[in-house]
Design an enzyme around this catalytic site. Structure first.
Site, PDB file in Angstrom:
ATOM      1  N   TYR A   1      -7.006  -2.682   2.050  1.00  0.00           N
ATOM      2  CA  TYR A   1      -5.719  -3.036   1.431  1.00  0.00           C
ATOM      3  C   TYR A   1      -5.977  -3.558   0.024  1.00  0.00           C
ATOM      4  O   TYR A   1      -6.523  -4.644  -0.150  1.00  0.00           O
ATOM      5  CB  TYR A   1      -5.033  -4.075   2.316  1.00  0.00           C
ATOM      6  CG  TYR A   1      -3.705  -4.617   1.864  1.00  0.00           C
ATOM      7  CD1 TYR A   1      -2.950  -4.009   0.872  1.00  0.00           C
ATOM      8  CD2 TYR A   1      -3.185  -5.763   2.470  1.00  0.00           C
ATOM      9  CE1 TYR A   1      -1.726  -4.527   0.480  1.00  0.00           C
ATOM     10  CE2 TYR A   1      -1.957  -6.287   2.093  1.00  0.00           C
ATOM     11  CZ  TYR A   1      -1.236  -5.664   1.092  1.00  0.00           C
ATOM     12  OH  TYR A   1      -0.027  -6.185   0.710  1.00  0.00           O
TER      13      TYR A   1
ATOM     14  N   LYS B   1      -4.468   1.130   2.024  1.00  0.00           N
ATOM     15  CA  LYS B   1      -3.113   0.813   1.577  1.00  0.00           C
ATOM     16  C   LYS B   1      -3.226   0.489   0.092  1.00  0.00           C
ATOM     17  O   LYS B   1      -3.849  -0.497  -0.296  1.00  0.00           O
ATOM     18  CB  LYS B   1      -2.541  -0.378   2.349  1.00  0.00           C
ATOM     19  CG  LYS B   1      -1.160  -0.806   1.864  1.00  0.00           C
ATOM     20  CD  LYS B   1      -0.664  -2.055   2.594  1.00  0.00           C
ATOM     21  CE  LYS B   1       0.693  -2.496   2.044  1.00  0.00           C
ATOM     22  NZ  LYS B   1       1.172  -3.744   2.690  1.00  0.00           N
TER      23      LYS B   1
END
Length: 293
Positions: A132, A161
């Site tokens: 992420y 992400k």
């Protein structure tokens, strides 16, 4: 497994503690409305203000309530590698389907430090890891070259992400890996542009309140039906923007409360309730989309 519309789930609190029944209702709501997977204990889930015990409980409850009907992605990242490994092992033990691993925040590691951090987690666990990258919160940007290195070296590093706000990152990452790499948008406003160049979906804030619509937009995009997907994107553009009128998750949690999806609008300090003027702006957009009266 993690393509499409993934909700960054809000964490319901009641009287200062985790609202277990509220969590169960939210999970049922997403199963019924076509969400493809659920992230718990992420940024939108107020993970920084959860106690360690609450963090574990939230993951375990979500896995139990979902009962394998929808994949559960557990936010288990930390800026301490040891802590991230411990929490990720717990998520794996209780049956989470994947782990979301934020780039270490505040201590600002180098690119080699980022690599070594995720290398240690990947070597100590078997659960699929979605990294992420959100430099606006962490203070450090994991470069595509660093992700590509991790993706190539560790089979359980399955995707990223990407929340840099930079659509070009999708193409850069694909060029360094392959067309099948799992890239998920970290910004509702950029989901469709990112999917147009190869992202596979979104970890969405807006999905908390419009799951059917976000799911349909992602489904159409994955099928290459971008003209139809664009209609949904443009229809909800104002909602995507107003949900970030104050720090996430303040607006989305307020919206969920106004819509009756959660019983209590409890935020944990230092997060605080919306200003009246911004709440009115939020209500105006929610009314426009017939989400509240």
């Amino acid at each position: 497994m993690f393509y499409g519309s993934v909700v960054a789930l809000i964490t319901p609190f009641k009287d200062g503690t985790l609202d277990r029944q509220g969590l169960k209702r939210l999970i049922e709501f997403h199963i019924e409305n076509g969400t493809d997977a659920i992230v718990v204990a992420g940024t939108t889930g107020e993970s920084p203000t959860l106690t360690y015990e609450e963090h574990e409980l939230l993951i375990e409850l979500a896995v139990g309530y979902s009962n394998k009907r929808i994949p559960i992605i557990a936010g288990t990242g930390a800026n301490s590698t040891h802590e991230a490994i411990t929490l990720t092992k717990f998520a794996e033990k209780v049956g989470a389907d994947a782990s979301l691993q934020v780039v270490p925040y505040y201590n600002k590691p180098t690119q080699e430090g980022i690599y070594q951090h995720f290398k240690a987690i990947a070597e100590e666990t078997n659960i699929p890891l979605i990294l992420y990258n959100i430099p606006s919160r962490t203070g450090v940007d994991m470069l595509p070259e660093t992700f590509a290195r991790l993706y190539g070296d560790f089979p359980n590093v399955i995707g990223i992400k990407e929340a840099t706000g930079n659509v070009a990152r999708v193409s850069e990452t694909i060029s360094l890996t392959n067309e099948d790499v799992l890239i998920l948008s970290g910004d509702d406003a950029l989901t469709l542009p990112m999917m147009a160049v190869g992202a596979k979906g979104v970890i969405s804030v807006a999905n908390n309140i419009i799951p059917k619509e976000i799911s349909q937009m992602c489904k159409l995009a994955l099928e290459g039906k971008f003209e139809e997907a664009k209609k949904i994107h443009n229809q909800y553009w104002d909602l995507f923007k107003v949900l970030f009128i104050e720090t996430n998750p303040i607006p989305i949690k307020t919206a969920a409360y106004l819509m009756g999806l959660i019983e209590s609008l409890e935020l944990r300090l230092p997060l605080y309730t919306m200003s009246k003027s911004n709440e009115e702006k939020l209500k105006e957009v929610l009314r426009k989309h017939s989400l509240i009266k």
